[in-house]
Design a protein around this motif. Structure first.
Motif, PDB file in Angstrom:
ATOM      1  N   LEU A 283       0.972  -1.177  -0.021  1.00  0.00           N
ATOM      2  CA  LEU A 283       0.131   0.126   0.047  1.00  0.00           C
ATOM      3  C   LEU A 283       1.007   1.188   0.165  1.00  0.00           C
ATOM      4  O   LEU A 283       1.668   1.661   0.824  1.00  0.00           O
ATOM      5  N   ARG A 284       0.895   1.978  -1.065  1.00  0.00           N
ATOM      6  CA  ARG A 284       1.695   3.134  -1.173  1.00  0.00           C
ATOM      7  C   ARG A 284       0.951   4.426  -0.763  1.00  0.00           C
ATOM      8  O   ARG A 284      -0.211   4.784  -1.809  1.00  0.00           O
ATOM      9  N   ILE A 285       1.348   5.437  -0.146  1.00  0.00           N
ATOM     10  CA  ILE A 285       0.691   6.476   0.331  1.00  0.00           C
ATOM     11  C   ILE A 285       1.204   7.718  -0.496  1.00  0.00           C
ATOM     12  O   ILE A 285       2.437   7.813  -0.424  1.00  0.00           O
ATOM     13  N   THR A 286       0.241   8.751  -1.290  1.00  0.00           N
ATOM     14  CA  THR A 286       0.693   9.842  -1.659  1.00  0.00           C
ATOM     15  C   THR A 286       0.244  10.994  -0.852  1.00  0.00           C
ATOM     16  O   THR A 286      -1.006  11.050  -0.505  1.00  0.00           O
ATOM     17  N   ALA A 287       1.240  11.802  -0.425  1.00  0.00           N
ATOM     18  CA  ALA A 287       0.815  12.847   0.496  1.00  0.00           C
ATOM     19  C   ALA A 287       1.463  13.947   0.095  1.00  0.00           C
ATOM     20  O   ALA A 287       2.770  14.106  -0.250  1.00  0.00           O
ATOM     21  N   ILE A 288       0.711  15.082  -0.315  1.00  0.00           N
ATOM     22  CA  ILE A 288       1.263  16.359  -0.795  1.00  0.00           C
ATOM     23  C   ILE A 288       1.116  17.623  -0.119  1.00  0.00           C
ATOM     24  O   ILE A 288      -0.229  17.770   0.445  1.00  0.00           O
ATOM     25  N   ASP A 289       2.055  18.585  -0.225  1.00  0.00           N
ATOM     26  CA  ASP A 289       1.383  19.829   0.398  1.00  0.00           C
ATOM     27  C   ASP A 289       0.906  20.771  -0.457  1.00  0.00           C
ATOM     28  O   ASP A 289       1.204  20.349  -1.871  1.00  0.00           O
ATOM     29  N   TYR A 290       0.538  21.941  -0.336  1.00  0.00           N
ATOM     30  CA  TYR A 290       0.026  22.894  -1.567  1.00  0.00           C
ATOM     31  C   TYR A 290       0.982  23.292  -2.526  1.00  0.00           C
ATOM     32  O   TYR A 290       0.585  23.438  -3.747  1.00  0.00           O
ATOM     33  N   MET A 291       2.308  23.481  -2.004  1.00  0.00           N
ATOM     34  CA  MET A 291       3.219  23.811  -3.044  1.00  0.00           C
ATOM     35  C   MET A 291       3.799  22.523  -4.108  1.00  0.00           C
ATOM     36  O   MET A 291       4.565  22.718  -4.958  1.00  0.00           O
ATOM     37  N   GLY A 292       3.067  21.155  -3.731  1.00  0.00           N
ATOM     38  CA  GLY A 292       3.383  19.981  -4.744  1.00  0.00           C
ATOM     39  C   GLY A 292       4.363  19.198  -4.226  1.00  0.00           C
ATOM     40  O   GLY A 292       4.805  18.239  -5.045  1.00  0.00           O
ATOM     41  N   ASN A 293       5.142  19.597  -2.993  1.00  0.00           N
ATOM     42  CA  ASN A 293       6.089  18.487  -2.416  1.00  0.00           C
ATOM     43  C   ASN A 293       5.253  17.218  -1.845  1.00  0.00           C
ATOM     44  O   ASN A 293       4.318  17.366  -1.333  1.00  0.00           O
ATOM     45  N   ALA A 294       6.212  16.297  -2.427  1.00  0.00           N
ATOM     46  CA  ALA A 294       5.472  14.759  -2.010  1.00  0.00           C
ATOM     47  C   ALA A 294       6.330  14.268  -0.956  1.00  0.00           C
ATOM     48  O   ALA A 294       7.348  13.940  -1.208  1.00  0.00           O
ATOM     49  N   ALA A 295       5.645  13.403  -0.015  1.00  0.00           N
ATOM     50  CA  ALA A 295       6.411  12.593   1.074  1.00  0.00           C
ATOM     51  C   ALA A 295       7.024  11.425   0.028  1.00  0.00           C
ATOM     52  O   ALA A 295       6.353  10.854  -0.646  1.00  0.00           O
ATOM     53  N   SER A 296       8.428  11.134   0.238  1.00  0.00           N
ATOM     54  CA  SER A 296       8.767   9.812  -0.203  1.00  0.00           C
ATOM     55  C   SER A 296       9.222   8.970   0.802  1.00  0.00           C
ATOM     56  O   SER A 296       9.440   7.781   0.592  1.00  0.00           O
ATOM     57  N   ALA A 297       9.488   9.319   2.195  1.00  0.00           N
ATOM     58  CA  ALA A 297       9.859   8.455   3.183  1.00  0.00           C
ATOM     59  C   ALA A 297       8.709   7.776   3.832  1.00  0.00           C
ATOM     60  O   ALA A 297       7.708   8.769   4.069  1.00  0.00           O
ATOM     61  N   GLY A 298       8.765   6.738   4.322  1.00  0.00           N
ATOM     62  CA  GLY A 298       7.522   6.063   5.146  1.00  0.00           C
ATOM     63  C   GLY A 298       6.155   5.868   4.576  1.00  0.00           C
ATOM     64  O   GLY A 298       5.067   5.945   5.002  1.00  0.00           O
ATOM     65  N   ARG A 299       6.161   5.994   3.011  1.00  0.00           N
ATOM     66  CA  ARG A 299       4.765   5.862   2.536  1.00  0.00           C
ATOM     67  C   ARG A 299       4.441   4.498   2.057  1.00  0.00           C
ATOM     68  O   ARG A 299       3.264   4.435   1.377  1.00  0.00           O
ATOM     69  N   ASP A 300       5.239   3.569   2.300  1.00  0.00           N
ATOM     70  CA  ASP A 300       4.764   2.201   1.932  1.00  0.00           C
ATOM     71  C   ASP A 300       4.393   1.402   3.086  1.00  0.00           C
ATOM     72  O   ASP A 300       5.038   1.411   4.097  1.00  0.00           O
ATOM     73  N   LEU A 301       3.468   0.624   2.945  1.00  0.00           N
ATOM     74  CA  LEU A 301       3.006  -0.633   3.977  1.00  0.00           C
ATOM     75  C   LEU A 301       3.064  -1.653   3.419  1.00  0.00           C
ATOM     76  O   LEU A 301       1.967  -1.711   2.561  1.00  0.00           O
ATOM     77  N   ARG A 302       3.932  -2.640   3.649  1.00  0.00           N
ATOM     78  CA  ARG A 302       3.778  -4.135   3.319  1.00  0.00           C
ATOM     79  C   ARG A 302       2.614  -4.810   3.666  1.00  0.00           C
ATOM     80  O   ARG A 302       2.445  -4.849   4.855  1.00  0.00           O
ATOM     81  N   MET A 303       1.689  -5.600   2.981  1.00  0.00           N
ATOM     82  CA  MET A 303       0.694  -6.147   3.453  1.00  0.00           C
ATOM     83  C   MET A 303       0.666  -7.724   2.999  1.00  0.00           C
ATOM     84  O   MET A 303       1.486  -7.683   1.792  1.00  0.00           O
ATOM     85  N   ALA A 304       0.138  -8.462   3.564  1.00  0.00           N
ATOM     86  CA  ALA A 304      -0.244  -9.889   3.021  1.00  0.00           C
ATOM     87  C   ALA A 304      -1.835 -10.281   3.178  1.00  0.00           C
ATOM     88  O   ALA A 304      -2.279 -10.148   4.334  1.00  0.00           O
ATOM     89  N   LEU A 305      -2.461 -10.371   2.046  1.00  0.00           N
ATOM     90  CA  LEU A 305      -3.882 -10.361   1.850  1.00  0.00           C
ATOM     91  C   LEU A 305      -4.227 -12.158   2.261  1.00  0.00           C
ATOM     92  O   LEU A 305      -3.681 -12.705   1.548  1.00  0.00           O
ATOM     93  N   GLU A 306      -4.916 -12.293   3.226  1.00  0.00           N
ATOM     94  CA  GLU A 306      -5.091 -13.730   3.665  1.00  0.00           C
ATOM     95  C   GLU A 306      -6.206 -14.170   2.906  1.00  0.00           C
ATOM     96  O   GLU A 306      -7.352 -13.730   2.614  1.00  0.00           O
TER      97      GLU A 306
END
Length: 699
Positions: free
Chosen positions: A676-699
């Motif tokens: 699961l990858r999160i996109t997080a953006i501020d008003y000036m268009g900067n986007a988070a690059s660290a901590g944006r991924d959550l690894r999952m296993a769907l059972e």
């Protein structure tokens, strides 16, 4: 071959279609037939009638016409609609039955009688028609009542052009910012003398008298001068000569008998089945005594039965929310025409007619157009120096709590700029007060004032650090004991950029919001001098919550184990900073979304681009929006949290002023490993690059 002729042809067809939706009404029930009672509780359809939602002055086809501050409306017997267009236009506009908008009278701001555009008006507000087709105008900024003949000749019925309170001959009488006007069947004119808090009468000989209201605002029934009103703004008169009053700041509908006896048949909170009547500002009255009421800030139009039962016609949902329904009028079929001042549009409200297929609650755009220009601020800040940097301490859409230990009480509606207590608050743009109640909250933390679409909050309005008033445009009202009670700033009052509006109160910052009520926009777009943001947002955590809002805690091989038979909430703890702010200052984000990737990092089909679910491009008006946007545990330090946390529920949708709850459904995917990858953006268009991924296993 050039495409321009085709484009013009399309534009003409669209304009003609819009005109037809207003003037060629399809077989809707004739609500105004004298033999038939007005139905109560009908399902309304809001249909755009005129205006493209962009501030300006443009005549022509209704689809292309532009208004500035459309306020009062009146419908003639032949279906012609008149609109008082205030703001910088100061005109009376005419919408003919052919769907064409023209100017009947007025041109630029001033006070002069004359023919058509030779006449001058100043902030025209309420309108009323007499039996001969003469139009009466509450000329608010000129403190006068004007008459316009069907041919456009303007004359002054009463008022000297100077604010005051004086009865007598019309040429000598004085008013103080009259906003509402009505005419009875005998030709008597009634005036909501708004800032004198009185109801005045102009008889057929032109003499002015005071029918009801006393020397200061208040809320009291009684006879004549014993009664009290507080900022009355609209009037309607029935066949028995009874005057109905939208008593705005009392949140009440008042009734004035011909002898001046005032009673209150409907007031806020009278019926618990409907959210309390709030700041009524426009009225229309049917032949059989059913009232329609437009509210100043909640965007609703309400039907009131003769026994006081309320029914919300429009505004119960964001899709039908008006910004400021300033004027109401009934047409020959009993449908309503409404001037939505904050959106610069005219709408028609009529019953949904399932027989014609017209079952949508809304036809045509609602609210200001996205391209409606922001105020021309020149990059100014509301503090000295106006061309220098100041610290931003709050942004649009942040979670805010209350002082009763609720950390998710409401969404923050603007931009907070830090300043010292007692520092002067300065206007950032030229503007004009458009609201009948332009200032509020004397000595409260939320005290503020509005100029056009700019709200300045958390200040002593019109007062210096010693609480003294130095500008006559600010009127400090006192109660019977002489204590300060209210600061008034009249509709039509002008301010220039750089002028002092007040001083910062103990909140130690200025709160700026921009845009019409219910349609607030991100104030960062004003482009403040020196404001910069080169910091990417930071993501502190991603959680998946089950139906009971508990985190999914089981892990294997570094992956969160996700059952596939349930809906899941996706919660992201993230925050932002801007240049030069204190390192401890955490700010909210502008936009968030999510994307599903296979174990190898390639997007799952349907997730080739992130699903952007949260975007604070416009403020959602629904009070439930804060708990749709933020998960438990969100909050800021001034409301009891040990540390600021913005925990966004990105599986819900909050954008374009609308909101919806939702959930991510893992059962839509086969079992296996995902990211699961999160996109997080501020008003000036900067986007988070660290901590944006959550690894999952769907059972």
């Amino acid at each position: 071959m050039s495409r321009k002729p085709w484009l013009w042809a399309v534009a003409v067809l669209i304009a003609a279609a819009l005109a037809a939706t207003f003037f060629l009404v399809p077989k809707s029930p004739d609500l105004s037939a004298e033999s038939a009672p007005t139905p109560f509780g009908w399902t309304a359809q809001l249909r755009l009638a005129a205006g493209d939602g962009v501030r300006g002055m443009r005549n022509g086809p209704v689809a292309q016409a532009r208004f500035d501050d459309p306020y009062g409306v009146a419908v003639a017997a032949d279906g012609t609609l008149y609109v008082a267009d205030a703001g910088d236009n100061n005109r009376i506009r005419r919408i003919g039955t052919d769907g064409t908008v023209t100017t009947l009278a007025g041109f630029s701001e001033g006070f002069a009688d004359g023919d058509g555009t030779a006449a001058r008006l100043n902030t025209p507000s309420g309108l009323a028609l007499d039996g001969a087709g003469n139009l009466y105008v509450a000329d608010t900024g000129n403190h006068a009542i004007r008459r316009i003949t069907p041919l456009g000749m303007v004359s002054t019925v009463a008022g000297t052009g100077v604010a005051g309170l004086r009865d007598g001959a019309g040429s000598q009488a004085q008013f103080n910012g009259p906003i509402g006007v009505a005419v009875d069947g005998h030709g008597n004119i009634y005036v909501a003398d708004t800032y004198n808090d009185r109801i005045r009468k102009i008889d057929v000989q032109g003499r002015v008298s005071t029918l009801a209201g006393g020397e200061r605002p208040g809320n009291a029934d009684g006879m004549g001068a014993a009664a009290r009103f507080d900022t009355p703004t609209a009037l309607a008169v029935d066949a028995q000569g009874i005057i109905w009053v939208a008593d705005t700041r009392n949140n009440a509908i008042r009734r004035v008998a011909p002898d001046g006896t005032v009673t209150t048949p409907y007031y806020a909170g009278q019926d618990g089945a409907v959210r309390a009547l709030h700041r009524p500002m426009s009225l229309a009255l049917t032949h059989d005594g059913v009232l329609y009421v437009g509210e100043m800030s909640w965007g609703r139009v309400i039907q009131l039965s003769r026994d006081g039962r309320p029914h919300v016609l429009t505004g119960a949902t964001q899709a039908q929310r008006l910004s400021r329904p300033a004027g109401l009028a009934l047409d020959a079929r009993g449908a309503l025409l409404v001037a939505d001042a904050g959106s610069r549009r005219i709408h028609r409200i009529a019953p949904v007619d399932a027989a014609t297929g017209a079952v949508s609650p809304t036809l045509g755009a609602v609210g200001p157009a996205p391209e409606d220009p922001l105020p021309a601020t020149g990059g100014r800040w509301p503090l000295h120096p106006q061309d220098g940097w100041h610290e931003v301490v709050g942004t649009l859409g942040e979670v805010r709590g209350n002082y009763d230990n609720e950390s998710r009480d409401h969404l923050h509606g603007g931009l907070d700029i830090r300043g010292d207590v007692g520092a002067q608050v300065l206007a950032i743009a030229d503007g004009k007060v458009s609201s009948p109640s332009g200032a509020w909250g004397l000595d409260e933390l939320g005290e503020g004032m509005a100029i056009d679409g700019l709200n300045y909050i958390h200040m002593r309005v019109g007062r210096d650090a010693r609480d003294e008033v130095s500008d006559p445009r600010f009127q400090l009202l006192r109660d019977e004991a002489g204590a300060p009670e209210r600061m008034r700033v009249l509709r039509g009052t002008r301010f220039k950029a750089g002028e002092v509006l007040g001083t910062i109160n103990r909140m130690a910052h200025v709160h700026l919001s921009v845009g019409a009520s219910g349609y607030e926009r991100n104030a960062v777009a004003l482009g403040f001098t020196g404001y910069a943001d080169h910091y990417a947002p930071r993501i502190d955590g991603i959680e998946l919550l089950d139906a009971s809002e508990q985190p999914l805690a089981k892990r294997a091989d570094g992956r969160v184990l996700v059952p596939r038979g349930m809906g899941v909430q996706i919660v992201v703890d993230a925050w932002d900073q801007v240049d030069n702010n204190l390192p401890r200052r955490r700010l909210g984000l502008h936009a968030l979304g999510y994307q599903l990737l296979r174990a190898d990092g390639t997007p799952w089909p349907g997730y080739e681009t992130p699903r952007m679910t949260i975007e604070f491009n416009r403020m959602p008006a629904d009070p439930d929006a804060v708990k749709v946007t933020y998960a438990p545990g969100s909050g800021i330090t001034v409301h009891g949290s040990a540390q600021t946390h913005f925990k966004y529920v990105v599986s819900n949708t909050v954008r374009d002023g609308r909101l919806a709850t939702g959930a991510w459904r893992p059962d839509e995917l086969p079992a296996g490993d995902y990211t699961l990858r999160i996109t997080a953006i501020d008003y000036m268009g900067n986007a988070a690059s660290a901590g944006r991924d959550l690894r999952m296993a769907l059972e």
